[in-house]
Design a protein around this motif. Structure first.
Motif, PDB file in Angstrom:
ATOM      1  N   ILE A   1       2.865   0.793  -7.577  1.00  0.00           N
ATOM      2  CA  ILE A   1       2.684   0.573  -6.138  1.00  0.00           C
ATOM      3  C   ILE A   1       2.729  -0.917  -5.807  1.00  0.00           C
ATOM      4  CG2 ILE A   1       0.954   0.703  -4.301  1.00  0.00           C
ATOM      5  CD1 ILE A   1       2.470   3.258  -4.670  1.00  0.00           C
ATOM      6  N   ARG A   2       2.203  -1.749  -6.680  1.00  0.00           N
ATOM      7  CA  ARG A   2       2.169  -3.183  -6.421  1.00  0.00           C
ATOM      8  C   ARG A   2       3.571  -3.793  -6.357  1.00  0.00           C
ATOM      9  NH1 ARG A   2       1.891  -8.200  -8.764  1.00  0.00           N
ATOM     10  NH2 ARG A   2       0.296  -9.628  -7.945  1.00  0.00           N
ATOM     11  N   LEU A   3       4.540  -3.155  -7.002  1.00  0.00           N
ATOM     12  CA  LEU A   3       5.910  -3.667  -6.978  1.00  0.00           C
ATOM     13  C   LEU A   3       6.563  -3.534  -5.606  1.00  0.00           C
ATOM     14  CD1 LEU A   3       7.179  -2.173 -10.355  1.00  0.00           C
ATOM     15  CD2 LEU A   3       6.841  -4.608  -9.885  1.00  0.00           C
ATOM     16  N   LEU A   4       6.144  -2.547  -4.822  1.00  0.00           N
ATOM     17  CA  LEU A   4       6.869  -2.221  -3.590  1.00  0.00           C
ATOM     18  C   LEU A   4       6.876  -3.360  -2.570  1.00  0.00           C
ATOM     19  CD1 LEU A   4       5.853   1.531  -3.144  1.00  0.00           C
ATOM     20  CD2 LEU A   4       7.858   0.559  -4.290  1.00  0.00           C
ATOM     21  N   PRO A   5       5.714  -3.927  -2.192  1.00  0.00           N
ATOM     22  CA  PRO A   5       5.774  -5.017  -1.206  1.00  0.00           C
ATOM     23  C   PRO A   5       6.413  -6.290  -1.742  1.00  0.00           C
ATOM     24  CG  PRO A   5       3.525  -4.702  -1.982  1.00  0.00           C
ATOM     25  CD  PRO A   5       4.328  -3.567  -2.531  1.00  0.00           C
ATOM     26  N   ILE A   6       6.566  -6.389  -3.058  1.00  0.00           N
ATOM     27  CA  ILE A   6       7.214  -7.562  -3.653  1.00  0.00           C
ATOM     28  C   ILE A   6       8.724  -7.452  -3.561  1.00  0.00           C
ATOM     29  CG2 ILE A   6       7.577  -8.827  -5.822  1.00  0.00           C
ATOM     30  CD1 ILE A   6       4.717  -8.086  -6.591  1.00  0.00           C
ATOM     31  N   TRP A   7       9.256  -6.244  -3.758  1.00  0.00           N
ATOM     32  CA  TRP A   7      10.704  -6.055  -3.832  1.00  0.00           C
ATOM     33  C   TRP A   7      11.317  -5.515  -2.546  1.00  0.00           C
ATOM     34  CZ3 TRP A   7      14.085  -7.484  -7.655  1.00  0.00           C
ATOM     35  CH2 TRP A   7      13.530  -7.916  -8.852  1.00  0.00           C
TER      36      TRP A   7
ATOM     37  N   ARG B   1       9.675  -0.689   4.927  1.00  0.00           N
ATOM     38  CA  ARG B   1      10.056   0.375   3.984  1.00  0.00           C
ATOM     39  C   ARG B   1       8.884   0.857   3.137  1.00  0.00           C
ATOM     40  NH1 ARG B   1      15.527   1.174   2.943  1.00  0.00           N
ATOM     41  NH2 ARG B   1      16.963  -0.401   3.766  1.00  0.00           N
ATOM     42  N   VAL B   2       7.825   0.048   3.060  1.00  0.00           N
ATOM     43  CA  VAL B   2       6.788   0.314   2.068  1.00  0.00           C
ATOM     44  C   VAL B   2       6.063   1.641   2.285  1.00  0.00           C
ATOM     45  CG1 VAL B   2       4.610  -0.539   1.082  1.00  0.00           C
ATOM     46  CG2 VAL B   2       6.519  -2.116   1.488  1.00  0.00           C
ATOM     47  N   PRO B   3       5.637   2.039   3.516  1.00  0.00           N
ATOM     48  CA  PRO B   3       4.942   3.330   3.647  1.00  0.00           C
ATOM     49  C   PRO B   3       5.760   4.515   3.136  1.00  0.00           C
ATOM     50  CG  PRO B   3       4.649   2.024   5.635  1.00  0.00           C
ATOM     51  CD  PRO B   3       5.678   1.304   4.804  1.00  0.00           C
ATOM     52  N   LEU B   4       7.032   4.563   3.496  1.00  0.00           N
ATOM     53  CA  LEU B   4       7.858   5.680   3.040  1.00  0.00           C
ATOM     54  C   LEU B   4       8.079   5.616   1.530  1.00  0.00           C
ATOM     55  CD1 LEU B   4       9.534   8.171   3.597  1.00  0.00           C
ATOM     56  CD2 LEU B   4      11.470   6.681   4.198  1.00  0.00           C
ATOM     57  N   LEU B   5       8.319   4.410   0.998  1.00  0.00           N
ATOM     58  CA  LEU B   5       8.529   4.286  -0.441  1.00  0.00           C
ATOM     59  C   LEU B   5       7.268   4.623  -1.228  1.00  0.00           C
ATOM     60  CD1 LEU B   5      10.755   1.070  -0.667  1.00  0.00           C
ATOM     61  CD2 LEU B   5      11.426   3.428  -1.151  1.00  0.00           C
TER      62      LEU B   5
ATOM     63  N   ARG C   1      -4.497  -9.809  -3.370  1.00  0.00           N
ATOM     64  CA  ARG C   1      -5.527  -8.902  -3.889  1.00  0.00           C
ATOM     65  C   ARG C   1      -5.161  -7.434  -3.660  1.00  0.00           C
ATOM     66  NH1 ARG C   1      -9.396 -10.932   0.506  1.00  0.00           N
ATOM     67  NH2 ARG C   1      -9.479  -9.263   2.072  1.00  0.00           N
ATOM     68  N   LEU C   2      -3.884  -7.144  -3.494  1.00  0.00           N
ATOM     69  CA  LEU C   2      -3.448  -5.769  -3.256  1.00  0.00           C
ATOM     70  C   LEU C   2      -3.736  -4.875  -4.451  1.00  0.00           C
ATOM     71  CD1 LEU C   2      -2.095  -3.673  -1.494  1.00  0.00           C
ATOM     72  CD2 LEU C   2       0.127  -4.492  -2.297  1.00  0.00           C
ATOM     73  N   GLY C   3      -3.493  -5.382  -5.668  1.00  0.00           N
ATOM     74  CA  GLY C   3      -3.776  -4.575  -6.854  1.00  0.00           C
ATOM     75  C   GLY C   3      -5.245  -4.219  -6.955  1.00  0.00           C
TER      76      GLY C   3
END
Length: 443
Positions: free
Chosen positions: A118-124, A129-133, A340-342
């Motif tokens: 999950i932590r990869l999504l807002p980075i890439w 797109r993040v909620p759907l991904l 601090r998302l993780g």
């Protein structure tokens, strides 16, 4: 525009999560075989999963801190390695201690996987797109449960215990290789975070994440709607359907397949709802909790065995709880900064699995007590004992819903102080109807 590399990173991540879900849910299929192999009681069999989930839940916050520090690649690869070792231990275990050790390793490795992905999504990916991904990640991972229900169960019944668990160990090794070769923590040219931080800074990060009411709202959302499906899929669903409801193995496999298919279908819908109605996320969570309670009440209160259509309806409702619990991570994302998302996601992920291990353990204890006292009339997994034992879930659903209501008030007060006011639901619905009518006239 999203780069092809980002999509490759995501695909590798969801494969690793798919493997983790397969390893996690595999024991739910072998409950009857494990009872015979380890000469175990219902409480002892539930202890396998309870301890696995206890390890998983206990590691969520430490893993969240570690993934913020060391990145997703190291954590996902390490988790897959631990799961492979755990399944290797289970393949040859012939006693309860050996089997428990295997499940502890599986739980530890599983704990390192999801929040790292999950932590990869807002980075890439772009924020829109993040909620759907996030939903698609959870949805894709649930295919792992389908693997445990169908291919793994077929290998177990045809080739036996050891070859089945060796297959799971091989899947974990493949995940390790793919992650190490293909996955990257950050896009090229983007600075990586500091490789380490002091103990005090770690404590500050954890404290800030916990004190944020949005994080706690995510935790209680995950607690309330995730556990019942986990209890059903990981431990008690298979014995309940086989022994209490009298279904054959083929029908049960079909229902478990329906569970996975329903979760897959609900995931994108939930993701679009969250993206379009971010102020109604907690309302959706409460509706799912109410639906879960109603579905279990219908099955448990009906005299005699339930018709297949009602059991299918229960399965569909429980499956929706999986995508619904992903809303908790969206709370963590929107109320916490990226660094601090993780940690915040780890706090959220604790919720559902604490509820799951409490429910699984209590159901096993109640079944054993009813068997010991003679209430079950010699049927450990009979219909009447299961009616009573499975009812403990209503306590957790009610407690979680109450905690959501309390925490939601704090979140809305914080939002109001920032100038964001959540309108009453009837006002929001009326506004949505006006917008829809205006769009129809424009067409």
């Amino acid at each position: 525009m999203t780069s092809p590399r980002a999509w490759l990173i995501w695909i590798v991540g969801i494969f690793a999560y798919l493997v983790a879900v397969t390893e996690r849910t595999s024991f739910g299929v072998v409950g009857l075989e494990a009872t015979e192999r380890f000469h175990a009681s219902a409480a002892e069999i539930s202890f396998f999963t309870v301890l696995q989930l206890l390890v998983y839940a206990a590691l969520q916050i430490p893993v969240g801190v570690l993934v913020d520090r060391f990145g997703s690649r190291a954590m996902i690869a390490g988790g897959a390695l631990l799961m492979g070792l755990g399944q290797l231990e289970l393949a040859f275990a012939e006693s309860i201690p050996g089997g428990v050790l295997g499940r502890v390793l599986v739980g530890a490795g599983d704990a390192m996987t999801f929040i790292s992905v999950i932590r990869l999504l807002p980075i890439w990916f772009a924020p829109a797109r993040v909620p759907l991904l996030t939903q698609l990640t959870g949805m894709s991972g649930q295919l792992g449960q389908l693997f445990s229900v169908l291919p793994f169960a077929m290998i177990l019944h045809s080739a036996g215990w050891t070859p089945a668990f060796l297959t799971l160990a091989a899947m974990a090794v493949l995940a390790v290789v793919l992650v190490l070769v293909l996955l990257q923590d950050h896009p090229p040219g983007r600075a990586a975070p500091e490789p380490s931080q002091g103990l005090r800074a770690t404590g500050v990060t954890l404290s800030h994440a916990w004190r944020q009411p949005g994080t706690r709202l995510g935790l209680w959302s995950h607690f309330t709607v995730q556990f019942s499906g986990t209890v059903f899929a990981m431990t008690w669903g298979y014995p309940f359907l086989i022994s209490a409801q009298g279904l054959d193995a083929v029908t049960v496999s079909a229902l478990m397949t329906l569970y996975v298919a329903s979760a897959i279908a609900a995931g994108p819908l939930m993701g679009r709802f969250v993206a379009r109605h971010p102020l109604r996320r907690s309302t959706m969570v409460l509706l799912i909790a109410a639906g879960t309670a109603a579905a279990w009440a219908a099955v448990l209160l009906l005299p005699g065995r339930s018709p297949l259509w009602l059991l299918a309806g229960l399965v569909v409702v429980l499956a929706i709880g999986g995508p619904g619990s992903m809303i908790g991570f969206d709370f963590a994302r929107t109320f916490n900064p990226a660094h601090r998302l993780g940690t915040a996601s780890g706090i959220v992920n604790v919720g559902g699995f604490i509820a799951s291990l409490v429910a699984i353990f209590l159901i096993g204890v109640v079944l054993d007590v009813l068997h010991t006292t003679g209430f079950s009339r010699g049927e450990l997994y009979g219909l009447e004992p299961f009616r009573i034992a499975l009812s403990v879930q209503f306590l957790l659903l009610a407690g979680g819903a109450g905690a959501i209501m309390v925490t939601r008030r704090k979140v809305r007060r914080q939002m109001a102080a920032q100038g964001v006011v959540v309108p009453p639901l009837r006002v929001a619905l009326a506004r949505q109807r006006r917008i829809s009518a205006e769009r129809r006239r424009q067409r």
